[in-house]
Design a protein around this motif. Structure first.
Motif, PDB file in Angstrom:
ATOM      1  N   PRO A   8    -109.766 -17.121 -29.134  1.00  0.00           N
ATOM      2  CA  PRO A   8    -109.930 -15.695 -29.381  1.00  0.00           C
ATOM      3  C   PRO A   8    -109.035 -15.174 -30.504  1.00  0.00           C
ATOM      4  O   PRO A   8    -108.183 -15.883 -31.036  1.00  0.00           O
ATOM      5  CB  PRO A   8    -109.530 -15.077 -28.044  1.00  0.00           C
ATOM      6  N   ASN A   9    -109.252 -13.917 -30.844  1.00  0.00           N
ATOM      7  CA  ASN A   9    -108.371 -13.165 -31.735  1.00  0.00           C
ATOM      8  C   ASN A   9    -108.335 -13.690 -33.167  1.00  0.00           C
ATOM      9  O   ASN A   9    -107.284 -13.713 -33.808  1.00  0.00           O
ATOM     10  CB  ASN A   9    -106.954 -13.102 -31.164  1.00  0.00           C
ATOM     11  N   LEU A  10    -109.479 -14.102 -33.677  1.00  0.00           N
ATOM     12  CA  LEU A  10    -109.592 -14.510 -35.070  1.00  0.00           C
ATOM     13  C   LEU A  10    -110.641 -13.647 -35.766  1.00  0.00           C
ATOM     14  O   LEU A  10    -111.756 -13.508 -35.282  1.00  0.00           O
ATOM     15  CB  LEU A  10    -109.996 -15.985 -35.178  1.00  0.00           C
ATOM     16  N   VAL A  11    -110.249 -13.079 -36.902  1.00  0.00           N
ATOM     17  CA  VAL A  11    -111.154 -12.253 -37.697  1.00  0.00           C
ATOM     18  C   VAL A  11    -111.282 -12.872 -39.079  1.00  0.00           C
ATOM     19  O   VAL A  11    -110.296 -13.353 -39.648  1.00  0.00           O
ATOM     20  CB  VAL A  11    -110.621 -10.803 -37.806  1.00  0.00           C
ATOM     21  N   LEU A  26    -104.637  -5.715 -38.347  1.00  0.00           N
ATOM     22  CA  LEU A  26    -105.037  -6.795 -37.443  1.00  0.00           C
ATOM     23  C   LEU A  26    -103.832  -7.394 -36.713  1.00  0.00           C
ATOM     24  O   LEU A  26    -103.898  -7.669 -35.512  1.00  0.00           O
ATOM     25  CB  LEU A  26    -105.771  -7.884 -38.226  1.00  0.00           C
ATOM     26  N   GLU A  42    -102.707  -5.448 -33.842  1.00  0.00           N
ATOM     27  CA  GLU A  42    -103.591  -5.543 -32.673  1.00  0.00           C
ATOM     28  C   GLU A  42    -103.687  -6.969 -32.112  1.00  0.00           C
ATOM     29  O   GLU A  42    -104.486  -7.228 -31.209  1.00  0.00           O
ATOM     30  CB  GLU A  42    -104.989  -5.046 -33.058  1.00  0.00           C
ATOM     31  N   TYR A  66    -104.487  -9.888 -33.821  1.00  0.00           N
ATOM     32  CA  TYR A  66    -105.517 -10.755 -34.409  1.00  0.00           C
ATOM     33  C   TYR A  66    -104.945 -11.524 -35.601  1.00  0.00           C
ATOM     34  O   TYR A  66    -104.114 -11.002 -36.353  1.00  0.00           O
ATOM     35  CB  TYR A  66    -106.710  -9.934 -34.891  1.00  0.00           C
ATOM     36  N   ASP A  67    -105.418 -12.747 -35.775  1.00  0.00           N
ATOM     37  CA  ASP A  67    -105.128 -13.519 -36.977  1.00  0.00           C
ATOM     38  C   ASP A  67    -106.298 -13.385 -37.943  1.00  0.00           C
ATOM     39  O   ASP A  67    -107.440 -13.147 -37.535  1.00  0.00           O
ATOM     40  CB  ASP A  67    -104.907 -14.995 -36.629  1.00  0.00           C
ATOM     41  N   SER A  94    -114.913 -17.306 -35.464  1.00  0.00           N
ATOM     42  CA  SER A  94    -114.257 -15.993 -35.578  1.00  0.00           C
ATOM     43  C   SER A  94    -114.904 -15.014 -34.617  1.00  0.00           C
ATOM     44  O   SER A  94    -116.042 -15.196 -34.174  1.00  0.00           O
ATOM     45  CB  SER A  94    -114.322 -15.477 -37.016  1.00  0.00           C
ATOM     46  N   ASP A  95    -114.152 -13.962 -34.285  1.00  0.00           N
ATOM     47  CA  ASP A  95    -114.643 -12.931 -33.370  1.00  0.00           C
ATOM     48  C   ASP A  95    -115.410 -11.832 -34.099  1.00  0.00           C
ATOM     49  O   ASP A  95    -116.118 -11.050 -33.477  1.00  0.00           O
ATOM     50  CB  ASP A  95    -113.471 -12.300 -32.622  1.00  0.00           C
ATOM     51  N   ILE A 131    -112.264  -3.887 -34.984  1.00  0.00           N
ATOM     52  CA  ILE A 131    -111.621  -4.033 -33.672  1.00  0.00           C
ATOM     53  C   ILE A 131    -112.391  -3.242 -32.620  1.00  0.00           C
ATOM     54  O   ILE A 131    -112.621  -3.724 -31.498  1.00  0.00           O
ATOM     55  CB  ILE A 131    -110.145  -3.583 -33.748  1.00  0.00           C
ATOM     56  N   LYS A 144    -114.421  -4.738 -29.288  1.00  0.00           N
ATOM     57  CA  LYS A 144    -114.108  -4.250 -27.949  1.00  0.00           C
ATOM     58  C   LYS A 144    -115.284  -3.526 -27.297  1.00  0.00           C
ATOM     59  O   LYS A 144    -115.171  -3.028 -26.178  1.00  0.00           O
ATOM     60  CB  LYS A 144    -112.908  -3.303 -28.009  1.00  0.00           C
TER      61      LYS A 144
END
Length: 277
Positions: free
Chosen positions: A6-9, A32, A35, A37-38, A61-62, A250, A254
């Protein structure tokens, strides 16, 4: 996300090395990181030259932030069909696709620049246009034309040349104007890179800025204030654009409601290349 990471943009953008992109990246990354995120980066320059598998996608990626001219409409449509979180920067979504976009008041900023020149007595105002496929460039040229018309100054096609958001391309355009003997007393450049190229060429030709030819740019990237003379320009809130893109993405990830269009203001920054009394 596939693979449980998780938490990849991802950020997909045209090219590395532009000062504009550095500021934009800072705005995106700062939000990011706040919040949790990487950020993964991919330059699409190679993709355009030789189409191949896109390294950043729904499998690693998310969500994605996509800069103008970085992905095809077909690829954007594919992501949209998957309900994959996307935010666009400096371009509208393809027709029929509900993808949020973050951009700035390009037309209003261009009109402000041209009005500033006209208010200082300039009438032969040339325009260095940006990339033909870029929405920002289109709106800036529309603003240039509309403000001329508002002041009853005829539009002259010979005063518009392709600057391509590039100092080198702008240098060639200005050299051609000088060679052709076209009367110019001011140049509005669609970005600061092309303004830099214009100023370099004018000064090499013995022209004084702004006494002989005034110059205004667009963006207010970091080096604009250090040009000789310092560049009057339209400030785009580059870092804020990046931050707002991250905020919208983000929210999407969500499952929250987002704005279809985030339109940020521009401001005239007056320096020595035009209008600083």
């Amino acid at each position: 996300m596939a693979g449980g990471r998780p938490n990849l943009v991802g950020l997909i953008f045209p090219a590395i090395g532009d000062p504009f992109m550095s500021e934009l990246l800072e705005g995106i990354e700062t939000k990011l990181v706040e919040e949790g995120y990487d950020l993964l980066l991919y330059s699409s320059q190679r993709q355009r030259k030789s189409p191949r598998f896109l390294p950043l996608n729904e499998h690693n990626s998310d969500g994605l932030i996509v800069f103008a001219n970085s992905l095809s409409d077909a690829e954007l449509a594919r992501f949209h069909r998957l309900n994959f979180p996307l935010v666009l920067l400096h371009r509208s979504p393809p027709e029929g696709l509900d993808i949020p976009c973050v951009t700035v008041e390009n037309k209003k900023g261009a009109r402000t620049a041209v009005k500033h020149l006209i208010d200082h007595g300039y009438k032969n105002i040339a325009f260095l246009a940006g990339l033909e496929s870029h929405e920002d460039a289109k709106w800036r040229e529309i603003g240039y034309r509309e403000e001329l018309a508002r002041h009853n100054i005829p539009f002259r096609p010979e005063l518009v040349a392709y600057g391509g958001f590039s100092a080198e391309t702008a240098k060639a355009a200005v050299e051609n104007w000088l060679f052709e003997g076209i009367k110019i007393d001011a140049i509005f450049a669609a970005d600061d890179n092309s303004a830099q190229g214009a100023m370099y060429t004018l000064q090499r030709a013995g022209k004084r800025i702004p006494e002989d030819v005034a110059v205004i740019g667009f963006d207010d990237i970091a080096f604009a204030r250090y040009m000789n003379p310092p560049l009057t320009t339209i400030r785009m809130p580059i870092k804020e654009v990046g931050r707002h893109a991250a905020i919208q993405l983000i929210k999407l990830m969500k499952g929250e409601k987002v704005d279809s269009l985030t339109l940020l203001p521009t401001d005239l920054i007056i320096r020595d290349s035009c209008g600083k009394d």
